[in-house]
Write a protein that holds these residues in place. Structure first.
Motif, mmCIF file in Angstrom:
data_model
loop_
_atom_site.group_PDB
_atom_site.id
_atom_site.type_symbol
_atom_site.label_atom_id
_atom_site.label_comp_id
_atom_site.label_asym_id
_atom_site.label_seq_id
_atom_site.Cartn_x
_atom_site.Cartn_y
_atom_site.Cartn_z
ATOM 1 N N HIS A 7 0.807 -1.220 0.000
ATOM 2 C CA HIS A 7 0.000 0.000 0.000
ATOM 3 C C HIS A 7 0.847 1.280 0.000
ATOM 4 N N PHE A 8 2.004 1.226 0.657
ATOM 5 C CA PHE A 8 2.832 2.423 0.829
ATOM 6 C C PHE A 8 4.299 2.080 0.619
ATOM 7 N N LYS A 9 5.054 3.050 0.108
ATOM 8 C CA LYS A 9 6.488 2.847 -0.100
ATOM 9 C C LYS A 9 7.262 2.942 1.213
ATOM 10 N N SER A 10 6.760 3.782 2.126
ATOM 11 C CA SER A 10 7.474 4.018 3.379
ATOM 12 C C SER A 10 6.509 4.547 4.431
ATOM 13 N N LYS A 11 6.982 4.579 5.660
ATOM 14 C CA LYS A 11 6.191 5.171 6.731
ATOM 15 C C LYS A 11 5.981 6.659 6.456
ATOM 16 N N GLY A 12 6.960 7.310 5.856
ATOM 17 C CA GLY A 12 6.822 8.718 5.503
ATOM 18 C C GLY A 12 5.672 8.958 4.541
ATOM 19 N N ASP A 13 5.531 8.071 3.561
ATOM 20 C CA ASP A 13 4.407 8.187 2.630
ATOM 21 C C ASP A 13 3.076 7.993 3.357
#
Length: 184
Positions: A50-56
């Motif tokens: 779902h997401f590339k990173s926690k930042g995203d």
């Protein structure tokens, strides 16, 4: 079996909602991907689908929380009514479902610009909201006063949540409402 596109979209939204709540409650940096996924009822392994990173995720969760705040709030005819709602004890005591700026403002400011989740647009919208209230109250629209009033609301909520003296916390809320309601 792979989830359907609809299930995948629902899972993504559940992750965003859970992250927004947990980030406001504990802070972005204090919440890990594992905790978000567990809170959403999903496994850690599904996160990167779902997401590339926690930042995203943080950017999307912050954006979503800000947008939901704007969508869900009623229109106010008077600044005092907005202040009474925003500076209520219930709002003070519910950081996980309350104002994203008051809960995460300093953390958002430290995020890279691409991860700040629409905070600038949100603040502009809130300034415009206060300007509209000024006009409805028959006042001359004063952007500077609108910015100061908005800053008073957010600052008072942050301070009321931060102090460890319940009487002082209540006093911060009450006195800020009194001033913003024009009963100086």
């Amino acid at each position: 079996m792979r989830p359907t596109k609809e299930q995948s979209n629902q899972n993504r939204q559940r992750i965003i909602d859970t992250a927004g709540r947990l980030f406001r409650e504990k802070g972005i940096h204090a919440v890990g991907v594992d905790e978000v996924m567990k809170g959403a009822g999903l496994t850690h392994g599904g996160f990167y689908g779902h997401f590339k990173s926690k930042g995203d995720l943080a950017a999307e969760a912050v954006s979503h929380a800000l947008l939901e705040s704007l969508r869900s709030e009623p229109a106010y005819a008077r600044l005092g009514a907005l202040a009474k709602n925003y500076l209520s004890r219930a709002h003070r005591d519910a950081a996980d479902s309350g104002c994203t700026v008051a809960a995460l403002g300093p953390e958002i400011a430290r995020l890279p610009k691409g991860q700040r989740g629409g905070i600038t647009d949100y603040v502009r919208a809130r300034i415009e909201q206060v300007e509209q209230i000024q006009a409805q109250q028959g006042e001359t629209v004063d952007r500077g006063k609108a910015i100061a009033d908005l800053s008073s609301l957010v600052g008072a909520l942050v301070m009321a949540r931060a102090v460890d003296d319940p009487a002082l916390s209540d006093e911060i809320l009450t006195e800020t409402i009194r001033v913003l309601d024009g009963r100086r």
